[in-house]
Design a protein around this motif. Structure first.
Motif, PDB file in Angstrom:
ATOM      1  N   GLY A  69      -6.512   0.275   8.020  1.00  0.00           N
ATOM      2  CA  GLY A  69      -5.929  -0.938   7.471  1.00  0.00           C
ATOM      3  C   GLY A  69      -6.096  -2.193   8.297  1.00  0.00           C
ATOM      4  O   GLY A  69      -5.615  -3.260   7.889  1.00  0.00           O
ATOM      5  N   ASP A  86      -1.073  -5.594   9.716  1.00  0.00           N
ATOM      6  CA  ASP A  86       0.169  -5.746   8.950  1.00  0.00           C
ATOM      7  C   ASP A  86       0.854  -4.383   8.967  1.00  0.00           C
ATOM      8  O   ASP A  86       0.760  -3.607   8.015  1.00  0.00           O
ATOM      9  CB  ASP A  86      -0.136  -6.204   7.523  1.00  0.00           C
ATOM     10  CG  ASP A  86       1.088  -6.176   6.618  1.00  0.00           C
ATOM     11  OD1 ASP A  86       2.223  -6.211   7.148  1.00  0.00           O
ATOM     12  OD2 ASP A  86       0.913  -6.089   5.378  1.00  0.00           O
ATOM     13  N   LYS A  87       1.533  -4.077  10.059  1.00  0.00           N
ATOM     14  CA  LYS A  87       2.077  -2.735  10.258  1.00  0.00           C
ATOM     15  C   LYS A  87       3.269  -2.432   9.362  1.00  0.00           C
ATOM     16  O   LYS A  87       3.509  -1.271   9.008  1.00  0.00           O
ATOM     17  CB  LYS A  87       2.460  -2.558  11.728  1.00  0.00           C
ATOM     18  CG  LYS A  87       1.251  -2.564  12.662  1.00  0.00           C
ATOM     19  CD  LYS A  87       1.666  -2.332  14.109  1.00  0.00           C
ATOM     20  CE  LYS A  87       0.444  -2.329  15.019  1.00  0.00           C
ATOM     21  NZ  LYS A  87       0.821  -2.125  16.441  1.00  0.00           N
ATOM     22  N   GLY A  89       3.709  -3.602   6.304  1.00  0.00           N
ATOM     23  CA  GLY A  89       3.325  -3.583   4.902  1.00  0.00           C
ATOM     24  C   GLY A  89       3.955  -4.647   4.036  1.00  0.00           C
ATOM     25  O   GLY A  89       4.074  -4.463   2.814  1.00  0.00           O
ATOM     26  N   ASP A  90       4.340  -5.776   4.641  1.00  0.00           N
ATOM     27  CA  ASP A  90       4.975  -6.838   3.855  1.00  0.00           C
ATOM     28  C   ASP A  90       3.972  -7.884   3.372  1.00  0.00           C
ATOM     29  O   ASP A  90       4.348  -8.943   2.894  1.00  0.00           O
ATOM     30  CB  ASP A  90       6.089  -7.510   4.653  1.00  0.00           C
ATOM     31  CG  ASP A  90       5.567  -8.275   5.867  1.00  0.00           C
ATOM     32  OD1 ASP A  90       4.367  -8.142   6.202  1.00  0.00           O
ATOM     33  OD2 ASP A  90       6.361  -9.010   6.489  1.00  0.00           O
ATOM     34  N   HIS A  91       2.693  -7.585   3.486  1.00  0.00           N
ATOM     35  CA  HIS A  91       1.609  -8.454   3.027  1.00  0.00           C
ATOM     36  C   HIS A  91       1.513  -9.746   3.822  1.00  0.00           C
ATOM     37  O   HIS A  91       0.991 -10.752   3.340  1.00  0.00           O
ATOM     38  CB  HIS A  91       1.735  -8.773   1.527  1.00  0.00           C
ATOM     39  CG  HIS A  91       1.881  -7.563   0.671  1.00  0.00           C
ATOM     40  ND1 HIS A  91       1.053  -6.469   0.772  1.00  0.00           N
ATOM     41  CD2 HIS A  91       2.773  -7.265  -0.315  1.00  0.00           C
ATOM     42  CE1 HIS A  91       1.415  -5.549  -0.104  1.00  0.00           C
ATOM     43  NE2 HIS A  91       2.463  -6.004  -0.767  1.00  0.00           N
ATOM     44  N   ASP A 362      -4.291  -2.398  -2.732  1.00  0.00           N
ATOM     45  CA  ASP A 362      -3.259  -2.609  -3.747  1.00  0.00           C
ATOM     46  C   ASP A 362      -3.728  -3.515  -4.876  1.00  0.00           C
ATOM     47  O   ASP A 362      -2.963  -3.824  -5.792  1.00  0.00           O
ATOM     48  CB  ASP A 362      -1.990  -3.174  -3.110  1.00  0.00           C
ATOM     49  CG  ASP A 362      -2.170  -4.584  -2.541  1.00  0.00           C
ATOM     50  OD1 ASP A 362      -3.312  -5.073  -2.497  1.00  0.00           O
ATOM     51  OD2 ASP A 362      -1.151  -5.193  -2.140  1.00  0.00           O
TER      52      ASP A 362
END
Length: 382
Positions: A69, A86-87, A89-91, A362
């Motif tokens: 990622g 972006d660890k 995962g909040d974009h 996504d």
């Protein structure tokens, strides 16, 4: 015919000289104070939104995503390669790290089998096992140093094809000239730390700074920047496809569908060369190109072409500075060419310049901007 629509709705032709790509790194990315980011000035279709995914990415150019990622981003003038994570995962990026610096125009990045490949004019470099070493990056391994040293159109987008070969363009070392060994797309087969085979895939390609493969046919598609100094409104830039090796796309003899070059076109027939799938705006400087393969956007976007138009820099009236969409029919013919995102250009002043496009797992879209030094995230329905 529909596959080669002319959609030049950019005003009256002017006699002033104009450029689609530019003859030096300084002109391509002129030094200036970092502009503010004006998301409110960007226009998107209904239901879409755009946010800043990462900032502080000086001169952000082409992008590649690692298996874990990590977003890798190259540059030209800055000489840096970045790793963005972006660890949570909040974009939104948690960190932007420089993992290589002092490299000559490391604009192109490609990820494969845990390693990051970097273009550097005459060289292809590699950072081994990079995602496990972001805090202590290794010294780059030189895979090859056999590409031309000319810097004019010497910066390179690179990507691995479905065949496992690394595709590398060799731009023309000039505005318009006929030099052997230039203006082509090559592919190299890498085994270990060595290039074991090199082949020319396409010829007559003045300066491609973005290519991709069709998600179903696996045919190569690429943008090409048209020649300079023929006025504001000719020639067009191009979207092309090269499904097989050995095709010639016209440069320096012919441009667009049927424009014979005044210096090199004599005795040549444009019908002997592959015409573009779509003529793009004149001097819009198309760079990154991707098929939208995600599931987040409406169905009308599925497997359609998105192009980052970097924008003209000395046309009488600026154009480009946007992301466009080319819609294809089932035969692979273009049926429309229209803006998807615009607003980086306000009147004659631009505050940003799109460079590359990346489809995320996504279904959101990332867009790099080398003027504002940011990566945007484009989403639908969130």
């Amino acid at each position: 015919m529909a596959s080669r629509l002319r959609l030049f709705t950019f005003g009256v032709a002017a006699v002033a000289a104009s450029l689609c790509t530019v003859p030096s790194l300084a002109e391509d990315n002129p030094r200036q104070d970092k502009p503010a980011v004006h998301l409110d000035k960007l226009n998107l279709p209904d239901g879409f939104k755009i946010e800043v995914y990462a900032d502080g990415v000086e001169n952000a150019r082409h992008m590649a995503r690692g298996d874990n990622g990590t977003l890798f981003v190259g540059s030209i003038r800055a000489g840096n390669v970045y790793a963005i994570t972006d660890k949570d995962g909040d974009h939104k990026a948690d960190s932007v790290k420089v993992i290589a610096e002092g490299i000559t125009s490391p604009t192109g990045v490609a990820f494969r089998d845990g390693d990051l490949y970097i273009s550097a004019i005459s060289k292809i470099l590699r950072l081994d096992d990079i995602e496990s070493r972001l805090d202590n990056p290794p010294e780059p391994v030189v895979i090859t140093d056999q590409f031309p040293t000319e810097r004019h159109h010497g910066w390179k987008y690179i990507a691995f094809g479905p065949d496992g070969w690394l595709y590398v363009p060799v731009g023309a070392p000039c505005n318009i000239c006929d030099e052997e060994g230039f203006a082509n797309i090559q592919r190299i087969k890498i085994e270990g730390d060595k290039v074991v085979k090199t082949e020319t895939w396409a010829e007559g390609v003045r300066n491609t700074v973005g290519f991709t493969w069709h998600p179903e046919t696996e045919a190569l598609w690429f943008t090409d920047n048209g020649r300079d100094m023929l006025g504001d409104d000719i020639p067009p830039c191009e979207l092309n496809t090269a499904p097989v090796a050995g095709k010639h796309f016209g440069y320096p003899y012919c441009h667009g569908d049927d424009i014979s070059d005044p210096e090199f076109g004599e005795g040549k027939s444009c019908s002997d060369y592959v015409p573009p799938v779509q003529e793009l705006g004149p001097h819009v400087a198309p760079l990154g190109v991707k098929f939208y393969t995600g599931d987040q956007f409406p169905q009308a976007y599925k497997n359609q072409v998105l192009i980052a138009e970097h924008g003209s820099w000395n046309r009488s009236n600026k154009i480009g500075y946007r992301v466009t969409k080319v819609t294809l029919n089932e035969k692979g013919e273009a049926t429309s060419y229209e803006p998807f995102i615009d607003g980086w250009l306000q009147g004659e002043k631009n505050w940003g310049r799109p460079v590359d496009i990346l489809v995320m797992p996504d279904g959101a879209l990332l867009v790099s901007d080398d003027q504002a030094g940011v990566i945007y995230r484009v989403s639908y329905g969130e």
